[in-house]
Enzyme design. Structure first.
Site, PDB file in Angstrom:
ATOM      1  N   LYS A  79       0.828  -1.202   0.000  1.00 15.06           N
ATOM      2  CA  LYS A  79       0.000   0.000   0.000  1.00 15.06           C
ATOM      3  C   LYS A  79       0.868   1.261   0.000  1.00 15.06           C
ATOM      4  O   LYS A  79       1.989   1.263   0.513  1.00 15.06           O
ATOM      5  CB  LYS A  79      -0.904  -0.041   1.237  1.00 15.06           C
ATOM      6  CG  LYS A  79      -2.016   0.991   1.291  1.00 15.06           C
ATOM      7  CD  LYS A  79      -2.874   0.718   2.523  1.00 15.06           C
ATOM      8  CE  LYS A  79      -3.914   1.793   2.753  1.00 15.06           C
ATOM      9  NZ  LYS A  79      -4.728   1.514   3.958  1.00 15.06           N
ATOM     10  N   SER A 154      -9.422   1.974   3.568  1.00 14.36           N
ATOM     11  CA  SER A 154      -8.526   2.682   2.677  1.00 14.36           C
ATOM     12  C   SER A 154      -7.655   1.777   1.819  1.00 14.36           C
ATOM     13  O   SER A 154      -6.985   2.252   0.895  1.00 14.36           O
ATOM     14  CB  SER A 154      -7.631   3.615   3.500  1.00 14.36           C
ATOM     15  OG  SER A 154      -6.851   2.893   4.441  1.00 14.36           O
ATOM     16  N   SER A 178     -10.088  -0.814   7.369  1.00  5.14           N
ATOM     17  CA  SER A 178      -9.425  -0.602   6.089  1.00  5.14           C
ATOM     18  C   SER A 178      -8.763  -1.826   5.491  1.00  5.14           C
ATOM     19  O   SER A 178      -8.307  -1.776   4.353  1.00  5.14           O
ATOM     20  CB  SER A 178      -8.385   0.523   6.215  1.00  5.14           C
ATOM     21  OG  SER A 178      -9.022   1.752   6.417  1.00  5.14           O
TER      22      SER A 178
END
Length: 468
Positions: A79, A154, A178
């Site tokens: 990420k 996210s 997330s």
């Protein structure tokens, strides 16, 4: 079957035994990436030259007879909000696009140490603060099952990449859902680890520190297509790193609980309307476990509704003081609108109320630990509702509906507990799904139950991106 279709466990075995090479595995995954990523925008920084060089090094090591680590040659993604040496920790923010890290965060270092090959960075919202993975720097990630709804956030890029076969393991992190929410939205497996299980540290932000709520609630975790890969990824990611003072060196498998293991089902989360398909998924997961010898009962753990109020009192107050000024200064218009709507609905509290919420949180933890002694597993919907339509969080009405749906996802971070998101059932184009929660350091119980559910539901296979 092409190499990109294998899970990490099987692909690592193929490479270890010489039936495939790391170079072939990376070639196959990049071929898949170039085919499907333009349609979903999950991987926003493609690291092809670096990955190919790492694959050649991996193959040379095997040829020399070196001992091979558990993920030797396996392609993975990272990420955009954790440090990776030589790559920007941009977090989807335009002014941070050249904010290049000089050293790896622990989770990146651990994946590399295990032999994994990083093929790219996955998308997130600006500052990783929405359940829509959309930002002005990298653009919008689309859900491969239905592009009209969110892929989650996210870690939405991680979930979408995993669902479409772009890598076997995708790194994510979770302070309010997330990891689990993108896993649910994309129909894959996502493990939110418990407090202090995986070391977490960004040298680019170390001097600033973090507020106590984020310290207690934010964790790292993997997205995978099989539960066994989630277990393997956990073992790799949890390798010790003393840069994180919280890291807890405990066995991956705890003491056996009393048998039969009792499971508390929460099909309808209190305080909001749970979609019938999500309630049905929880009950179906309970049936799968009951058939395997678990004792299952619908029963509410303590303080669920109050727990939601505590999460917002802590995180909204900290975000208003720290992140909100940065969002206003550097965030994109949708991120700013979404955060403003959140803070309008869940207003920051004064110091006494904030301190009281942290104190009350500990009391709630004691009550939960007592409950989990009797009911070692709790199963809830991942979201109460189906995934929301894209960009529906920029108004007060939209944000209210989304946070109502997120209520089941907030308990695990509030209490620092692990939660495993597993697909169960379907609703139209989408998978429905549940989260399996357990006591801190008992990810093994979540994974054991997840394997039972997976055996009944079927293993996730990569999908081609759908069209609207």
């Amino acid at each position: 079957m092409e190499l990109w279709q294998y899970d990490a466990t099987d692909l690592a075995r193929l490479i270890r035994t010489g039936r495939a090479s790391a170079t072939e595995a990376v070639d196959s995954v990049f071929s898949r990436l170039h085919k499907v990523n333009p349609a979903i925008n999950a991987v926003v920084r493609i690291m092809e030259p670096e990955a190919r060089a790492a694959a050649e090094t991996a193959d040379a090591a095997r040829a020399r007879g070196h001992a091979l680590p558990p993920l030797h040659g396996v392609p993975v993604t990272i990420k955009i909000n954790v440090d990776m040496a030589g790559s920007p920790t941009d977090n989807g923010v335009i002014p941070l696009k050249d904010f290049v890290a000089k050293e790896d965060s622990p989770v990146v270092a651990n994946l590399k140490h295990a032999g994994a090959i990083i093929i790219g960075r996955t998308n997130a919202p600006a500052f990783s603060m929405r359940i829509f993975s959309d930002n002005a720097l990298h653009g919008r990630t689309l859900n491969p099952l239905d592009p009209t709804v969110t892929p989650g956030g996210s870690s939405g890029g991680a979930g979408a990449a995993t669902a479409t076969g772009i890598g076997c393991i995708a790194h994510g992190n979770d302070i309010g859902g997330s990891v689990r929410i993108p896993a649910y939205c994309n129909g894959v497996v996502g493990l939110r680890t418990g407090f202090a299980r995986i070391p977490s540290y960004n040298a680019t932000a170390a001097n600033a520190g973090r507020p106590i709520g984020a310290v207690l609630m934010a964790v790292q975790g993997p997205h995978t297509r099989t539960v066994r890969d989630a277990r393997l990824a956990l073992e790799v990611m949890a390798r010790g790193d003393r840069r994180d003072w919280r890291w807890n060196d405990v066995p991956m498998r705890g003491a056996p609980p009393a048998r039969p293991i009792k499971v508390a089902l929460v099909p309808e989360f209190p305080g909001c309307k749970t979609h019938p398909a999500q309630a049905a998924a929880v009950r179906q997961a309970g049936k799968h476990l009951q058939a395997a010898g678990y004792v299952v009962e619908e029963i509410l753990p303590p303080d669920l509704e109050r727990g939601i109020e505590l999460w917002h009192a802590i995180i909204a107050t900290e975000s208003h003081a720290g992140l909100w000024p940065n969002m206003q200064k550097m965030g994109d218009p949708d991120g700013i609108a979404a955060m403003r709507a959140w803070l309008d609905v869940f207003k920051p509290v004064d110091l006494a109320t904030y301190m009281g919420a942290l104190t009350e949180r500990e009391g709630m933890l004691f009550r939960w630990m007592t409950f989990l002694q009797q009911w070692p597993l709790v199963i809830l919907p991942t979201l109460a509702d189906l995934p929301p339509k894209q960009v529906s969080d920029t108004t007060v009405e939209g944000q209210t509906a989304i946070f109502d749906s997120m209520r089941p996802a907030l308990i695990a971070p509030l209490l620092g507990l692990p939660g495993l998101a597993v697909p169960v059932g379907r609703s139209g184009k989408l998978r429905t799904g549940v989260q399996v929660m357990a006591m801190r350091n008992r990810e093994d119980l979540c994974l054991d139950a997840g394997e039972v559910i997976e055996a009944a539901e079927g293993v996730v296979v990569p999908v081609d991106p759908a069209t609207a």
